[in-house]
Motif scaffolding. Sequence first.
Motif, PDB file in Angstrom:
ATOM      1  N   ASN A  11     -34.180  -2.564  -8.630  1.00 53.57           N
ATOM      2  CA  ASN A  11     -35.518  -1.995  -8.462  1.00 53.57           C
ATOM      3  C   ASN A  11     -35.722  -0.806  -9.398  1.00 53.57           C
ATOM      4  O   ASN A  11     -36.794  -0.643  -9.988  1.00 53.57           O
ATOM      5  CB  ASN A  11     -35.715  -1.560  -7.013  1.00 53.57           C
ATOM      6  CG  ASN A  11     -37.098  -0.993  -6.761  1.00 53.57           C
ATOM      7  OD1 ASN A  11     -38.102  -1.682  -6.880  1.00 53.57           O
ATOM      8  ND2 ASN A  11     -37.162   0.289  -6.419  1.00 53.57           N
ATOM      9  N   ALA A  12     -34.684   0.034  -9.555  1.00 53.47           N
ATOM     10  CA  ALA A  12     -34.780   1.176 -10.470  1.00 53.47           C
ATOM     11  C   ALA A  12     -34.968   0.716 -11.909  1.00 53.47           C
ATOM     12  O   ALA A  12     -35.736   1.304 -12.670  1.00 53.47           O
ATOM     13  CB  ALA A  12     -33.532   2.051 -10.349  1.00 53.47           C
ATOM     14  N   ILE A  13     -34.266  -0.353 -12.287  1.00 55.15           N
ATOM     15  CA  ILE A  13     -34.408  -0.896 -13.642  1.00 55.15           C
ATOM     16  C   ILE A  13     -35.828  -1.405 -13.858  1.00 55.15           C
ATOM     17  O   ILE A  13     -36.438  -1.184 -14.911  1.00 55.15           O
ATOM     18  CB  ILE A  13     -33.380  -2.016 -13.882  1.00 55.15           C
ATOM     19  CG1 ILE A  13     -31.961  -1.436 -13.918  1.00 55.15           C
ATOM     20  CG2 ILE A  13     -33.673  -2.762 -15.178  1.00 55.15           C
ATOM     21  CD1 ILE A  13     -30.875  -2.476 -14.034  1.00 55.15           C
ATOM     22  N   GLU A  14     -36.373  -2.092 -12.861  1.00 57.16           N
ATOM     23  CA  GLU A  14     -37.743  -2.603 -12.981  1.00 57.16           C
ATOM     24  C   GLU A  14     -38.746  -1.472 -13.164  1.00 57.16           C
ATOM     25  O   GLU A  14     -39.689  -1.586 -13.952  1.00 57.16           O
ATOM     26  CB  GLU A  14     -38.089  -3.432 -11.744  1.00 57.16           C
ATOM     27  CG  GLU A  14     -37.334  -4.751 -11.656  1.00 57.16           C
ATOM     28  CD  GLU A  14     -37.640  -5.496 -10.377  1.00 57.16           C
ATOM     29  OE1 GLU A  14     -38.435  -4.966  -9.553  1.00 57.16           O
ATOM     30  OE2 GLU A  14     -37.092  -6.591 -10.178  1.00 57.16           O
ATOM     31  N   GLN A  15     -38.543  -0.375 -12.435  1.00 56.27           N
ATOM     32  CA  GLN A  15     -39.455   0.765 -12.567  1.00 56.27           C
ATOM     33  C   GLN A  15     -39.364   1.368 -13.968  1.00 56.27           C
ATOM     34  O   GLN A  15     -40.391   1.724 -14.564  1.00 56.27           O
ATOM     35  CB  GLN A  15     -39.127   1.810 -11.507  1.00 56.27           C
ATOM     36  CG  GLN A  15     -39.434   1.372 -10.088  1.00 56.27           C
ATOM     37  CD  GLN A  15     -39.072   2.429  -9.060  1.00 56.27           C
ATOM     38  OE1 GLN A  15     -38.545   3.485  -9.388  1.00 56.27           O
ATOM     39  NE2 GLN A  15     -39.357   2.152  -7.795  1.00 56.27           N
ATOM     40  N   ARG A  16     -38.147   1.508 -14.496  1.00 61.33           N
ATOM     41  CA  ARG A  16     -37.991   2.046 -15.852  1.00 61.33           C
ATOM     42  C   ARG A  16     -38.634   1.115 -16.878  1.00 61.33           C
ATOM     43  O   ARG A  16     -39.286   1.568 -17.827  1.00 61.33           O
ATOM     44  CB  ARG A  16     -36.505   2.222 -16.175  1.00 61.33           C
ATOM     45  CG  ARG A  16     -35.776   3.193 -15.268  1.00 61.33           C
ATOM     46  CD  ARG A  16     -36.119   4.625 -15.543  1.00 61.33           C
ATOM     47  NE  ARG A  16     -35.410   5.522 -14.639  1.00 61.33           N
ATOM     48  CZ  ARG A  16     -34.238   6.078 -14.901  1.00 61.33           C
ATOM     49  NH1 ARG A  16     -33.638   5.834 -16.056  1.00 61.33           N
ATOM     50  NH2 ARG A  16     -33.663   6.878 -14.025  1.00 61.33           N
ATOM     51  N   GLU A  17     -38.444  -0.175 -16.702  1.00 58.47           N
ATOM     52  CA  GLU A  17     -39.008  -1.137 -17.646  1.00 58.47           C
ATOM     53  C   GLU A  17     -40.528  -1.094 -17.636  1.00 58.47           C
ATOM     54  O   GLU A  17     -41.168  -1.126 -18.696  1.00 58.47           O
ATOM     55  CB  GLU A  17     -38.518  -2.548 -17.299  1.00 58.47           C
ATOM     56  CG  GLU A  17     -37.082  -2.820 -17.701  1.00 58.47           C
ATOM     57  CD  GLU A  17     -36.647  -4.217 -17.329  1.00 58.47           C
ATOM     58  OE1 GLU A  17     -35.822  -4.790 -18.041  1.00 58.47           O
ATOM     59  OE2 GLU A  17     -37.143  -4.739 -16.298  1.00 58.47           O
ATOM     60  N   GLN A  18     -41.109  -1.034 -16.447  1.00 58.69           N
ATOM     61  CA  GLN A  18     -42.568  -0.997 -16.348  1.00 58.69           C
ATOM     62  C   GLN A  18     -43.121   0.249 -17.023  1.00 58.69           C
ATOM     63  O   GLN A  18     -44.107   0.183 -17.779  1.00 58.69           O
ATOM     64  CB  GLN A  18     -42.997  -1.035 -14.887  1.00 58.69           C
ATOM     65  CG  GLN A  18     -44.514  -1.015 -14.693  1.00 58.69           C
ATOM     66  CD  GLN A  18     -44.909  -1.094 -13.232  1.00 58.69           C
ATOM     67  OE1 GLN A  18     -44.054  -1.238 -12.350  1.00 58.69           O
ATOM     68  NE2 GLN A  18     -46.201  -0.983 -12.960  1.00 58.69           N
ATOM     69  N   ARG A  86     -31.702  -0.600 -23.064  1.00 57.09           N
ATOM     70  CA  ARG A  86     -30.708  -0.214 -22.063  1.00 57.09           C
ATOM     71  C   ARG A  86     -30.913  -0.971 -20.757  1.00 57.09           C
ATOM     72  O   ARG A  86     -29.945  -1.388 -20.114  1.00 57.09           O
ATOM     73  CB  ARG A  86     -30.785   1.298 -21.808  1.00 57.09           C
ATOM     74  CG  ARG A  86     -30.213   2.140 -22.938  1.00 57.09           C
ATOM     75  CD  ARG A  86     -29.968   3.575 -22.484  1.00 57.09           C
ATOM     76  NE  ARG A  86     -31.192   4.230 -22.072  1.00 57.09           N
ATOM     77  CZ  ARG A  86     -31.990   4.914 -22.889  1.00 57.09           C
ATOM     78  NH1 ARG A  86     -31.677   5.008 -24.180  1.00 57.09           N
ATOM     79  NH2 ARG A  86     -33.076   5.498 -22.454  1.00 57.09           N
ATOM     80  N   CYS A  87     -32.156  -1.151 -20.356  1.00 53.87           N
ATOM     81  CA  CYS A  87     -32.431  -1.902 -19.137  1.00 53.87           C
ATOM     82  C   CYS A  87     -31.934  -3.337 -19.258  1.00 53.87           C
ATOM     83  O   CYS A  87     -31.337  -3.888 -18.319  1.00 53.87           O
ATOM     84  CB  CYS A  87     -33.927  -1.886 -18.824  1.00 53.87           C
ATOM     85  SG  CYS A  87     -34.565  -0.284 -18.263  1.00 53.87           S
TER      86      CYS A  87
END
Length: 246
Positions: A11-18, A86-87
């Motif tokens: 979920n943290a990766i998805e937030q960074r990607e968005q 990085r993601c």
Amino acid sequence: MSNNILAWTKNAIEQREQAAREACDDGEGRWHSGWRSENKREDGETGGERIGDERDEHALCNEGRRSSEAQSIHIALNDPASVLRRCAADRKLLELHGDRCHSCPAKGATGYCDEWTEFDCGDVCPVVTAVGESYGWAENEKTTSARPAWLAKVTSFAFRRTVTRSRQEAAEHHVCFTVVVTIGGETAIGREAEVQMPIADAERLGQQMLRIATYQREQMTARPTTDSPDAASAGQAPPTEGDQTA
């Protein structure tokens, strides 16, 4: 715990990607620093520090406060394109090490690194923990989501057993021993279980255990005894008390 940290990290990766995709602003998200010292500014140029993208458009410009050269370069090095890379790399690490049976180097309680530590589907590989911590997986989140520790106490010496599943199949030779499952030092199931290991796995386990036992014995013999002044002043426990494992 494995599913908790995996879900949290994904979920943290998805937030960074968005956030990174939105910051690209229909571009590729490759930023560069436009920082210039005072003596290199053109006449009439403001004190703002410009961050430009691959289209040479303003991605970030601070007109109110002058940023340092280090700050400007740092922002450019952490541009949306690098965040997305990085993601993507972290997703690959989670795919390889998250919630699956595999072997991976890991340090035990003694600090000894075992290159062939086995992780089951419900275990948390150190790689998964490291990736989660890089996104802010906090210590309190790890402890509150941890499950009770189930342990197994060995109750027999090793013995041989030959297993034949059918007349058509060749006999399989195993090295076996019995254990009882415990939790909190108490018997959890109330019956013994037999662990059967193929010869190759038994050899590998034996080599690992011998290396760890040798390391621990060296650590024990290297300590001062309780009768020595150094041990008493340091408050060290004798090896028989300080190196017990459940």
